[in-house]
Design a protein around this motif. Structure first.
Motif, PDB file in Angstrom:
ATOM      1  N   VAL A  82       0.830  -1.207   0.000  1.00 55.17           N
ATOM      2  CA  VAL A  82       0.000   0.000   0.000  1.00 55.17           C
ATOM      3  C   VAL A  82       0.866   1.259   0.000  1.00 55.17           C
ATOM      4  O   VAL A  82       0.601   2.213  -0.734  1.00 55.17           O
ATOM      5  CB  VAL A  82      -0.975  -0.016   1.202  1.00 55.17           C
ATOM      6  N   THR A  83       1.918   1.264   0.809  1.00 53.36           N
ATOM      7  CA  THR A  83       2.789   2.436   0.853  1.00 53.36           C
ATOM      8  C   THR A  83       3.494   2.652  -0.482  1.00 53.36           C
ATOM      9  O   THR A  83       3.645   3.796  -0.931  1.00 53.36           O
ATOM     10  CB  THR A  83       3.825   2.290   1.986  1.00 53.36           C
ATOM     11  N   ALA A  84       3.911   1.581  -1.127  1.00 52.14           N
ATOM     12  CA  ALA A  84       4.555   1.708  -2.438  1.00 52.14           C
ATOM     13  C   ALA A  84       3.586   2.300  -3.461  1.00 52.14           C
ATOM     14  O   ALA A  84       3.955   3.200  -4.233  1.00 52.14           O
ATOM     15  CB  ALA A  84       5.072   0.354  -2.910  1.00 52.14           C
ATOM     16  N   VAL A  85       2.348   1.818  -3.468  1.00 52.18           N
ATOM     17  CA  VAL A  85       1.358   2.343  -4.418  1.00 52.18           C
ATOM     18  C   VAL A  85       1.083   3.817  -4.133  1.00 52.18           C
ATOM     19  O   VAL A  85       1.049   4.643  -5.055  1.00 52.18           O
ATOM     20  CB  VAL A  85       0.060   1.512  -4.363  1.00 52.18           C
ATOM     21  N   ILE A  86       0.921   4.171  -2.871  1.00 51.39           N
ATOM     22  CA  ILE A  86       0.637   5.570  -2.531  1.00 51.39           C
ATOM     23  C   ILE A  86       1.815   6.469  -2.890  1.00 51.39           C
ATOM     24  O   ILE A  86       1.636   7.554  -3.441  1.00 51.39           O
ATOM     25  CB  ILE A  86       0.271   5.688  -1.038  1.00 51.39           C
ATOM     26  N   ALA A  87       3.035   6.016  -2.600  1.00 52.07           N
ATOM     27  CA  ALA A  87       4.216   6.831  -2.922  1.00 52.07           C
ATOM     28  C   ALA A  87       4.365   6.998  -4.433  1.00 52.07           C
ATOM     29  O   ALA A  87       4.641   8.104  -4.919  1.00 52.07           O
ATOM     30  CB  ALA A  87       5.470   6.194  -2.332  1.00 52.07           C
ATOM     31  N   LEU A  88       4.180   5.919  -5.178  1.00 54.01           N
ATOM     32  CA  LEU A  88       4.301   6.018  -6.637  1.00 54.01           C
ATOM     33  C   LEU A  88       3.218   6.912  -7.226  1.00 54.01           C
ATOM     34  O   LEU A  88       3.485   7.716  -8.125  1.00 54.01           O
ATOM     35  CB  LEU A  88       4.248   4.624  -7.262  1.00 54.01           C
ATOM     36  N   ARG A  89       1.979   6.776  -6.728  1.00 46.79           N
ATOM     37  CA  ARG A  89       0.897   7.622  -7.239  1.00 46.79           C
ATOM     38  C   ARG A  89       1.120   9.089  -6.888  1.00 46.79           C
ATOM     39  O   ARG A  89       0.766   9.982  -7.638  1.00 46.79           O
ATOM     40  CB  ARG A  89      -0.453   7.174  -6.662  1.00 46.79           C
ATOM     41  N   ARG A  90       1.705   9.334  -5.734  1.00 47.34           N
ATOM     42  CA  ARG A  90       1.894  10.718  -5.285  1.00 47.34           C
ATOM     43  C   ARG A  90       3.029  11.404  -6.024  1.00 47.34           C
ATOM     44  O   ARG A  90       2.936  12.591  -6.347  1.00 47.34           O
ATOM     45  CB  ARG A  90       2.152  10.737  -3.783  1.00 47.34           C
ATOM     46  N   TYR A  91       4.101  10.692  -6.314  1.00 46.93           N
ATOM     47  CA  TYR A  91       5.301  11.332  -6.845  1.00 46.93           C
ATOM     48  C   TYR A  91       5.517  11.107  -8.340  1.00 46.93           C
ATOM     49  O   TYR A  91       6.378  11.749  -8.923  1.00 46.93           O
ATOM     50  CB  TYR A  91       6.528  10.871  -6.057  1.00 46.93           C
TER      51      TYR A  91
END
Length: 173
Positions: A91-100
Motif C-alpha cells: 500500500v505504501t509503495a502504491v501511494i508513494a508512486l501515485r503521489r510522486y
C-alpha cells in the motif's frame, strides 16, 4: 473528550462488573488506534499519506500485538506481523508512486495487483505455519490467478496507447 468519555465509561463498567479490568483494555487500544488513524493526520495542514499510512499500519500492528498478548496467543510473529507488514509495503509503495509520479497509473495499479496476487500465496503459507492448515496452495491459487490477470490486463492497457486512450475517453479518466 470524545475519546476520554467512552474510555472512562468502559473502565468504570468493567471494574464495577468484574472487579478488575478485563475487557476495557481492548476498548482503550481500539480508541487509541482510531485516534492515530482518524485524528492524528488532522493535526497537520497537508498530511503526507506516504508518512501517515505506515504510521497507521504500525498502530494496527501494535493493536494486534496487544490483542495477542492479552489473549495469550502465539499468532502475532508468525501471522499478524508479516501480513500487516506485507500489506503495508504494498500500500505504501502504491501511494508513494501515485503521489510522486505523474504518469504510469495503469502500470502502478497493475504491479499492485501482481504483488497482491503473490501476497495471497504468502498469506496462505503464513496461515499454514501458524495454524497448521492442510496443504499450501489450496485456496491462494484462485486470487493469484485473478489478481495476475487483472494486473497483466492493466499493464497491457498501459502499453497499448490506442487502447489506453479509448478507455480513458470511455471512463473519463
Amino acid at each position: 473528550i470524545f475519546f476520554l468519555l467512552p474510555l472512562s465509561i468502559c473502565i468504570v463498567c468493567d471494574t464495577q462488573l468484574n472487579g478488575t479490568m478485563q475487557w476495557s483494555g481492548y476498548v482503550a487500544a481500539a480508541l487509541l488506534l482510531l485516534y492515530v488513524i482518524a485524528v492524528l493526520p488532522n493535526w497537520f495542514h497537508k498530511p503526507n499519506p506516504v508518512i501517515f499510512v505506515p504510521i497507521d499500519f504500525c498502530a494496527v500492528c501494535l493493536f494486534l500485538l496487544y490483542v495477542n498478548l492479552a489473549t495469550g496467543g502465539n499468532w502475532f510473529m508468525s501471522l499478524a506481523f508479516p501480513v500487516t507488514g506485507g500489506i503495508c509495503l504494498i500500500v505504501t509503495a502504491v501511494i508513494a508512486l501515485r503521489r510522486y509520479l505523474k504518469k504510469g497509473t495503469l502500470f502502478i495499479y497493475g504491479g499492485a495487483c501482481l504483488a497482491l496476487g503473490g501476497f495471497m500465496m504468502l498469506l496462505e503459507f503464513f496461515l499454514h505455519i501458524t495454524f497448521g492448515l492442510p496443504g499450501v496452495g489450496t485456496w491462494s491459487l484462485y486470487p493469484l490467478v485473478v489478481f495476475s490477470l487483472m494486473g497483466l490486463t492493466l499493464i497491457l492497457v498501459g502499453i497499448c496507447p490506442p487502447l489506453r486512450e479509448s478507455l480513458e475517453r470511455k471512463f473519463f479518466l
